[in-house]
Design an enzyme around this catalytic site. Structure first.
Site, PDB file in Angstrom:
ATOM      1  N   ARG A   1       1.273  -1.100  -0.082  1.00 39.64           N
ATOM      2  CA  ARG A   1       0.360  -0.043  -0.022  1.00 39.64           C
ATOM      3  C   ARG A   1       0.543   1.242  -0.139  1.00 39.64           C
ATOM      4  NH1 ARG A   1      -3.137  -3.987   2.711  1.00 39.64           N
ATOM      5  NH2 ARG A   1      -4.932  -4.163   1.495  1.00 39.64           N
TER       6      ARG A   1
ATOM      7  N   ASP B   1      -0.316  -7.406  -3.233  1.00 47.03           N
ATOM      8  CA  ASP B   1      -1.554  -7.146  -2.873  1.00 47.03           C
ATOM      9  C   ASP B   1      -2.111  -6.579  -4.026  1.00 47.03           C
ATOM     10  OD1 ASP B   1      -3.941  -6.456  -0.820  1.00 47.03           O
ATOM     11  OD2 ASP B   1      -2.477  -6.673   0.378  1.00 47.03           O
TER      12      ASP B   1
ATOM     13  N   HIS C   1      -6.510 -10.940  -3.384  1.00 48.90           N
ATOM     14  CA  HIS C   1      -6.031  -9.796  -3.351  1.00 48.90           C
ATOM     15  C   HIS C   1      -4.905  -9.554  -4.071  1.00 48.90           C
ATOM     16  CE1 HIS C   1      -7.226  -7.183   0.519  1.00 48.90           C
ATOM     17  NE2 HIS C   1      -7.553  -8.823   1.108  1.00 48.90           N
TER      18      HIS C   1
ATOM     19  N   GLU D   1     -10.122 -12.642   2.364  1.00 45.72           N
ATOM     20  CA  GLU D   1     -10.589 -11.505   1.789  1.00 45.72           C
ATOM     21  C   GLU D   1     -11.091 -12.071   0.757  1.00 45.72           C
ATOM     22  OE1 GLU D   1     -10.585  -7.196   4.768  1.00 45.72           O
ATOM     23  OE2 GLU D   1      -9.079  -7.864   3.499  1.00 45.72           O
TER      24      GLU D   1
ATOM     25  N   TRP E   1      -6.185 -13.146  12.089  1.00 52.10           N
ATOM     26  CA  TRP E   1      -6.346 -12.046  12.442  1.00 52.10           C
ATOM     27  C   TRP E   1      -7.981 -12.018  13.105  1.00 52.10           C
ATOM     28  CZ3 TRP E   1      -9.210  -9.003   8.667  1.00 52.10           C
ATOM     29  CH2 TRP E   1      -9.594  -9.289   8.029  1.00 52.10           C
TER      30      TRP E   1
ATOM     31  N   TYR F   1      -3.372  -4.358  15.634  1.00 55.02           N
ATOM     32  CA  TYR F   1      -3.166  -3.731  14.369  1.00 55.02           C
ATOM     33  C   TYR F   1      -3.377  -2.454  14.777  1.00 55.02           C
ATOM     34  CZ  TYR F   1      -5.032  -7.479  10.795  1.00 55.02           C
ATOM     35  OH  TYR F   1      -4.969  -8.298   9.990  1.00 55.02           O
ATOM     36  N   PHE F   2      -1.457  -2.415  14.000  1.00 57.79           N
ATOM     37  CA  PHE F   2      -0.284  -1.071  14.626  1.00 57.79           C
ATOM     38  C   PHE F   2      -1.647  -0.409  13.483  1.00 57.79           C
ATOM     39  CE2 PHE F   2       3.116  -2.961  17.652  1.00 57.79           C
ATOM     40  CZ  PHE F   2       2.150  -3.011  18.395  1.00 57.79           C
ATOM     41  N   ASP F   3      -2.171  -0.516  12.769  1.00 54.98           N
ATOM     42  CA  ASP F   3      -2.626   0.459  11.671  1.00 54.98           C
ATOM     43  C   ASP F   3      -3.541   1.414  12.516  1.00 54.98           C
ATOM     44  OD1 ASP F   3      -3.958  -1.818  11.241  1.00 54.98           O
ATOM     45  OD2 ASP F   3      -4.158  -1.291   9.157  1.00 54.98           O
TER      46      ASP F   3
ATOM     47  N   TRP G   1      -0.582  -2.353   8.944  1.00 54.54           N
ATOM     48  CA  TRP G   1      -0.414  -2.291   6.984  1.00 54.54           C
ATOM     49  C   TRP G   1      -0.793  -0.604   7.051  1.00 54.54           C
ATOM     50  CZ3 TRP G   1      -1.770  -6.290   5.222  1.00 54.54           C
ATOM     51  CH2 TRP G   1      -1.818  -7.489   5.133  1.00 54.54           C
TER      52      TRP G   1
ATOM     53  N   GLU H   1      -1.913   1.295   4.565  1.00 54.69           N
ATOM     54  CA  GLU H   1      -3.526   2.265   3.545  1.00 54.69           C
ATOM     55  C   GLU H   1      -3.090   4.240   3.923  1.00 54.69           C
ATOM     56  OE1 GLU H   1      -3.910  -0.495   5.454  1.00 54.69           O
ATOM     57  OE2 GLU H   1      -5.366  -1.897   3.567  1.00 54.69           O
TER      58      GLU H   1
HETATM   59  C1  TNX Z   1      -7.924  -6.616   6.277  1.00 56.55           C
HETATM   60  S1  TNX Z   1      -5.750  -8.274   7.918  1.00 56.55           S
HETATM   61  C2  TNX Z   1      -6.893  -6.687   5.057  1.00 56.55           C
HETATM   62  C3  TNX Z   1      -5.544  -6.104   5.231  1.00 56.55           C
HETATM   63  C4  TNX Z   1      -6.049  -5.064   5.210  1.00 56.55           C
HETATM   64  C5  TNX Z   1      -6.256  -4.692   6.697  1.00 56.55           C
HETATM   65  C6  TNX Z   1      -6.649  -3.195   7.474  1.00 56.55           C
HETATM   66  C7  TNX Z   1      -5.691  -9.102   6.319  1.00 56.55           C
HETATM   67  C8  TNX Z   1      -5.716 -10.450   6.337  1.00 56.55           C
HETATM   68  N1  TNX Z   1      -6.467  -8.455   5.351  1.00 56.55           N
HETATM   69  O1  TNX Z   1      -5.692  -6.424   3.455  1.00 56.55           O
HETATM   70  O2  TNX Z   1      -4.626  -4.028   4.297  1.00 56.55           O
HETATM   71  O3  TNX Z   1      -7.613  -5.319   6.567  1.00 56.55           O
HETATM   72  O4  TNX Z   1      -6.724  -2.997   8.082  1.00 56.55           O
END
Ligand code: TNX
Length: 743
Positions: free
Chosen positions: A160, A189, A262, A325, A391, A416-418, A466, A468
């Site tokens: 990202r 990704d 992804h 996802e 996660w 989740y340090f984002d 992450w 972003e």
């Molecule tokens: C979900 S956590 C995702 C990432 C995103 C993140 C943002 C995970 C396995 N997949 O693609 O960056 O949320 O928090």
């Protein structure tokens, strides 16, 4: 929000520490026996290490050189005194060490070269935290130490936003400081492909660059983009260089190649491996893309060829294959996938993902590698070698361990340090959520309810970073430090030594160490928080809290606190509407951001609330009292201020204490469609004087609610009553509720 002058002050802070916290050691060692006196490094001090540990000695020596301009000579013989001498010996615990500091010598006993690296990290934290220190002395003590978990990880998303080789190396340095041993490198990704693959040059030629990036937040309507070409990738030589750098520091790298989802960047380069033969562009926005790899034989060959190069590059046992996802739209529409599902006797597209994952896992086995996947891969029939990275909370890890899979915990709720780490309005843009230090610190990687045998499958945990909303190295440092420090105690330290107060004290001292090395950090440790509490028999008080050790000063008129503002000493009684603004100060210098609470008093404030429907566990931490604490929940919403109700109505009764006259009930509710949070179908208000028989007062419907937006008011001619019932009907998904006012 990250104040540089803060550094000047830290000298003031260490004087008040309790004795057992007087050493700023993070992660806290398992056992410290304090002694008397000090060991002084002088021009005659030498270092002796067994030949197999010369690399670790080299790292320590170059640190002394760089920070203190001090040259510690390496010698080939043991001396009786004025020496740091290292011996390898057997003792319980993987990578265990004993660091014995006496006034005449320092002896270090280690079980492995990695253990020596850790012993030196501890020793570095005991040296004076100021550059070019003239007399380098270390207090006498004996430390016995070894890690709790074998997998102590930090993840880094370089897709990202891209981070250069040097930046990744510095990230590794910070990991070493806190005794982490695994870097999970998220290399591919939707928004970019970042690793050179010789056989498929377009992966980087096309896939490593996007023609623009989302500006602002993903949830902004409309989304906005810049048109700047953005990207980058690592050549295989660069990858080898990073692997070597990490290995010298006993850090194993787990590369991640995302599949089958992804995958948009890869498909932009090679559309033939998707289900729809169409031109795609490398992703410019965040979230989840529908185009994924199609499970044809050609795709498997393509992915296996990629993995062959990846396996040859990375010497460690694990390869991460993503698996999170994965929208099934394309597979559902694809005649090929539907035929494959029939042929293989699979039930549906979920089973097709299992088939896909298992094929890749068994391919990895032929390369002597173990595959890791996000917890979505945990489907009935998953190949037994698959390691699950949990996660979406703790459940994936729990279920996987029960089924005998190895597990790495990475629940978004704790690591989740984002997510935001402060509630300061000055905290820069982040994805959402609220993950303060205390929450990271409270994390237990071992899910409850596992047997002794099942618990062995929990290899450890990692934080996910992450990127972003983390576009550069400064922000990366601020988002990870000090949260990484908190996580290091979770992963390394004996749980019986964990104590958040002690951590807070040590952390504040430790900031000097960070500063000396020019490592940026967030000032979140000094954040002032406000807790509103109900008073007996009535009323509300505001309590100010912080982990920082300075003085909290505050104002009640909306202005920013200064040295002339009152110091907070006891709870502030809120008997009228106020704007309270507070900050942490050392003398005249402010070390935190200003924190404001707008407090609005009404009939409901501080009253007893009874819920007849249950909030969803992940969104219940705000507590019932938050509904009537006089403070409105923030937007962007942080999980701690709103109550979330999933597929169930919001149904509450408020006891006003005695009969009151009112003509307005207002409820704050959230709308965030992307997070499946919707406004209600209707809201109805009824009243009672005995909490038994109810009179319906008014119901408003969706059309009116949608127009109202966040603050939904139900107005009616004045009524007099003691109990007020509010029911909000759920449309499906989440209802998020915060402040209720009655006036
Ligand atoms: C979900 S956590 C995702 C990432 C995103 C993140 C943002 C995970 C396995 N997949 O693609 O960056 O949320 O928090």
């Amino acid at each position: 929000m990250y104040i540089r002058i803060l550094f000047l002050l830290l000298a003031l802070t260490s004087v008040t520490m309790a004795d057992d916290n007087k050493y700023a050691l993070i992660p806290v060692p398992n056992q410290i026996k304090t002694g008397t006196g000090v060991f002084k490094l002088d021009s005659a001090t030498t270092l002796f290490v067994p030949p197999s540990m010369l690399p670790e000695a080299g790292l320590f020596r170059s640190y002394l050189q760089q920070i203190y301009n001090y040259n510690l000579p390496l010698v080939e013989a043991k001396a009786g005194s004025n020496q740091i001498s290292v011996r390898q010996s057997k003792m319980p615990g993987t990578d265990a060490y004993v660091l014995q500091i006496e006034s005449g010598q320092i002896s270090i006993n280690v079980t492995s070269p990695a253990a020596l690296l850790y012993a030196f990290e501890t020793l570095k934290q005991l040296l004076p935290p100021a550059r070019n220190y003239r007399s380098l002395s270390v207090p006498c003590m004996t430390i016995n130490d070894s890690p709790r978990f074998a997998y102590r990880g930090m993840h880094l998303d370089v897709v990202r936003h891209f981070f250069t080789v040097d930046q990744v190396k510095r990230y590794i340095d910070r990991m070493v400081m806190y005794k982490f041993n695994t870097l999970h490198w998220h290399l591919t990704d939707d928004q970019g492909w970042r690793i050179e693959i010789k056989k498929y040059p377009l992966l980087t030629k096309v896939g490593a660059y996007r023609n623009g990036t989302l500006i602002g937040h993903y949830n902004d309507i409309p989304q906005q983009f810049d048109t700047i070409r953005y990207g980058g990738f690592y050549t295989q030589d660069q990858i080898r260089d990073v692997i070597k750098y990490a290995a010298e520091r006993h850090i194993n790298i787990v590369p991640e190649i995302e599949m089958p989802g992804h995958a948009q960047a890869a498909l932009a380069a090679y559309p033939e491996y998707g289900c729809v033969q169409k031109n795609l562009e490398v992703g410019k926005t965040w979230g989840v893309y529908k185009d994924i790899f199609c499970p044809t034989e050609e795709t498997f060959t393509f992915l296996e060829n990629i993995l062959t190069e990846v396996c040859a590059l990375f010497p460690g046992p694990y390869i991460h294959i993503g698996g999170d996802e994965v929208p099934k739209d394309r597979w559902k529409e694809s005649p090929f996938c539907q035929k494959l599902i029939k042929e293989k006797g699979l039930r549906d597209e979920e089973e097709l993902q299992r088939y896909f994952t298992n094929r890749i896992l068994s391919f990895l086995r032929t390369r002597n590698k173990i595959g890791i996947g996000w917890d979505e891969i945990l489907n009935e029939g998953l190949d037994s070698t698959g390691v699950v990275m949990s996660w979406r909370g703790h459940k994936g890890g729990f279920d996987a361990a029960k089924k005998g899979h190895d597990v790495i915990m990475a629940p978004y709720s704790h690591v989740y340090f984002d997510y935001y780490q402060t509630r300061s309005i000055k905290d820069e843009l982040a994805i959402g959520g609220y993950l303060p230090l205390s929450k990271v610190y409270s994390f237990d990687p071992v899910p409850e309810g596992l047997t002794e045998e099942e618990r062995k499958h929990i290899l450890g945990a990692q934080a996910c970073v992450w990127t972003e909303y983390i576009a550069d190295e400064n922000r990366l440092q601020e988002m990870t430090i000090p949260r990484m420090a908190a996580l290091s105690e979770v992963l390394w330290s004996d749980p019986s030594n964990r104590d958040f107060d002690s951590f807070g004290s040590r952390m504040i001292m430790h900031l000097k160490y960070l500063r000396m090395q020019q490592i940026r950090f967030s000032n979140s440790i000094f954040e002032v928080g406000a807790r509103l509490t109900a008073d007996e028999p009535s009323g509300v008080s505001i309590e100010l809290v912080s982990n920082g050790k300075g003085e909290i000063r505050y104002t009640l008129d909306g202005t920013s606190p200064t040295i002339n503002s009152p110091i907070y000493k006891e709870k502030i009684k809120a008997d009228q509407s106020v704007v309270l603004t507070a900050a942490m100060m050392f003398g005249a210098i402010k070390v935190s951001d200003d924190m404001s609470v707008v407090f609005k008093l009404n009939h409901a404030t501080g009253r007893q609330v009874t819920l007849n429907s249950s909030p969803y566990p992940d969104y219940s931490i705000a507590g019932i009292f938050s509904l009537v604490d006089g403070r409105k929940g923030r937007i962007p919403w942080l999980g701690d201020e709103w109550l979330g109700f999933f597929n169930t109505p919001f149904d509450a009764v408020i006891d006003l204490g005695s009969e009151k006259m009112f003509s307005n009930v207002s409820v704050d509710m959230l709308k965030d469609s992307l997070s499946n949070i919707h406004l209600p179908k209707s809201i109805s208000v009824s009243t009672s004087n005995d909490n038994i028989s109810w009179t319906s007062v008014k119901t408003i419907a969706a059309s009116e609610i949608d127009q109202a937006g966040r603050n939904i008011r139900v107005r009616f001619p004045y009524v007099k009553a003691r109990f007020v019932k509010i029911v909000a009907e759920n449309k499906g998904g989440f209802l998020f509720v915060d402040e209720i006012s009655i006036d």
